[in-house]
Design an enzyme around this catalytic site. Structure first.
Site, mmCIF file in Angstrom:
data_model
loop_
_atom_site.group_PDB
_atom_site.id
_atom_site.type_symbol
_atom_site.label_atom_id
_atom_site.label_comp_id
_atom_site.label_asym_id
_atom_site.label_seq_id
_atom_site.Cartn_x
_atom_site.Cartn_y
_atom_site.Cartn_z
ATOM 1 N N ASN A 186 -4.152 -5.284 -5.638
ATOM 2 C CA ASN A 186 -4.626 -4.338 -4.633
ATOM 3 C C ASN A 186 -5.717 -5.016 -3.817
ATOM 4 O OD1 ASN A 186 -5.894 -2.295 -3.180
ATOM 5 N ND2 ASN A 186 -5.911 -0.835 -4.859
ATOM 6 N N HIS A 227 0.162 1.461 1.219
ATOM 7 C CA HIS A 227 -0.965 0.713 0.677
ATOM 8 C C HIS A 227 -0.617 0.288 -0.744
ATOM 9 C CE1 HIS A 227 -4.719 -0.373 -1.081
ATOM 10 N NE2 HIS A 227 -4.785 0.723 -1.810
ATOM 11 N N CYS A 250 -9.337 1.798 0.988
ATOM 12 C CA CYS A 250 -7.887 1.565 0.970
ATOM 13 C C CYS A 250 -7.184 2.091 2.218
ATOM 14 C CB CYS A 250 -7.266 2.186 -0.279
ATOM 15 S SG CYS A 250 -7.879 1.463 -1.817
#
Length: 335
Positions: free
Chosen positions: A292, A262, A114
């Site tokens: 995501n 993020h 991430c």
């Protein structure tokens, strides 16, 4: 000494939209449950045979290169961030070099999940700052959908992730008041197993072990996440690394024109927004549409925000990420 400036941005997501209601047909879940915990309404999944991590990265890169005004032959280096490469090896960086028809420039793969795009941005920034390269292509691309446990057993993770890619061209900037002002990178490996795909891995269960056991209950090759533990750490590290970047550049929270976090979970982003007392116009979220997308989430969101005119010349833009590893990072950019 130079600064690096983002001169081109692009993103690509598959055309296949998967809604929460779509998932509820194959997993014991529902739209309300997913939205309440994550804020996600839909995500994109590739259609096998049409897209890969590399091909999506190439499509995003082509847009970014065209917008940058930099010719392909003037790209000096490629940095590709992903946790989902097409092959165990080689990584997708060299495949991008091939598929874009670039010169035989170097290609580097970044495996920081991430936080991957900010880590990759930092690597590119350092190469440009030292004068070694003038134009560096940075890509974040992920295919999650083909590696998820799409059953009720895996619903805590599988409803969160989507596929997509984003890219940026970084170019040399001689005005040291512009471009990437600083990047800040951290890791805490003691918590690596709290968000992990254990297999296949040379240090534990490799493909031969999985095949030999032929165990239908073996979950080692599916993503595992200790959600509450990750959430608690994320909100702390997000705050720390944002403040670290601001302090390094003698900036205040009030100087932030746009925060691109993020897109891990809308609840994390909302927590950070409230903690820093930022308005909706100062934070850009699109996890509702894409889920995501790990290393792709920041470049996709950054590109969308720029396309919508939410980022303009002179703005202070903050990128911040936290994820598996644990790793976390931020970048402070004067647009």
């Amino acid at each position: 000494m130079y600064h690096s400036k983002i001169t081109g941005l692009g993103f690509y997501v598959p055309s296949n939209v998967v809604t929460n209601d779509d998932l509820s047909k194959i997993i014991d879940t529902n739209d309300e449950w997913i939205q309440e915990r994550t804020g996600i309404q839909e995500r994109r999944h590739i259609i096998r045979g049409e897209d890969t991590t590399t091909s999506m990265g190439v499509k995003a890169a082509e847009i970014a290169i065209e917008r940058s005004g930099v010719a392909k032959q003037d790209i000096d280096f490629v940095v590709f961030a992903t946790l989902s490469p097409d092959y165990y090896f080689p990584g997708p960086g060299v495949l991008v070099q091939r598929d874009l028809g670039l010169r035989t420039v170097g290609a580097l793969d970044v495996r920081n999940q991430c936080s991957g795009f900010v880590y990759a941005l930092s690597v590119a920034d350092q190469y440009i700052k030292t004068g070694m390269y003038k134009n560096v292509l940075v890509i974040g691309s992920e295919v999650h959908s083909t590696g998820l446990d799409m059953s009720t057993r895996g619903r805590g993770v599988s409803v969160i992730f989507g596929d997509g890619a984003g890219a940026a061209v970084l170019s040399r900037e001689e005005d040291l008041t512009k471009g990437i002002l600083s990047t800040h990178l951290h890791s805490e490996g003691q918590h690596a197993e709290e968000l992990i795909v254990k297999a296949p891995g040379m240090g534990g269960r490799w493909v031969t072990d999985i095949l030999a056991d032929n165990d239908p209950d073996d979950e080692s090759y599916f993503p595992y996440m200790n959600g509450q533990f990750v959430f608690k750490n994320a909100v702390v590290r997000f705050s720390e690394v944002i403040n670290e970047g601001l302090q390094a550049n003698n900036l205040q929270v009030s100087d932030i024109d746009m925060l691109i976090p993020h897109q891990a979970n809308l609840r994390i982003s909302q927590f950070i927004q409230k903690k820093f007392n930022l308005t909706d116009d100062q934070v850009y979220n699109n996890i509702q549409k894409y889920g995501n997308t790990t290393a792709a989430s920041i470049p996709i969101a950054l590109t969308e925000a720029w396309e919508k005119g939410k980022i303009k010349s002179g703005d202070t833009v903050v990128l911040a990420a936290f994820g598996s590893g644990f790793t976390w990072a931020s970048a402070i950019i004067k647009w």
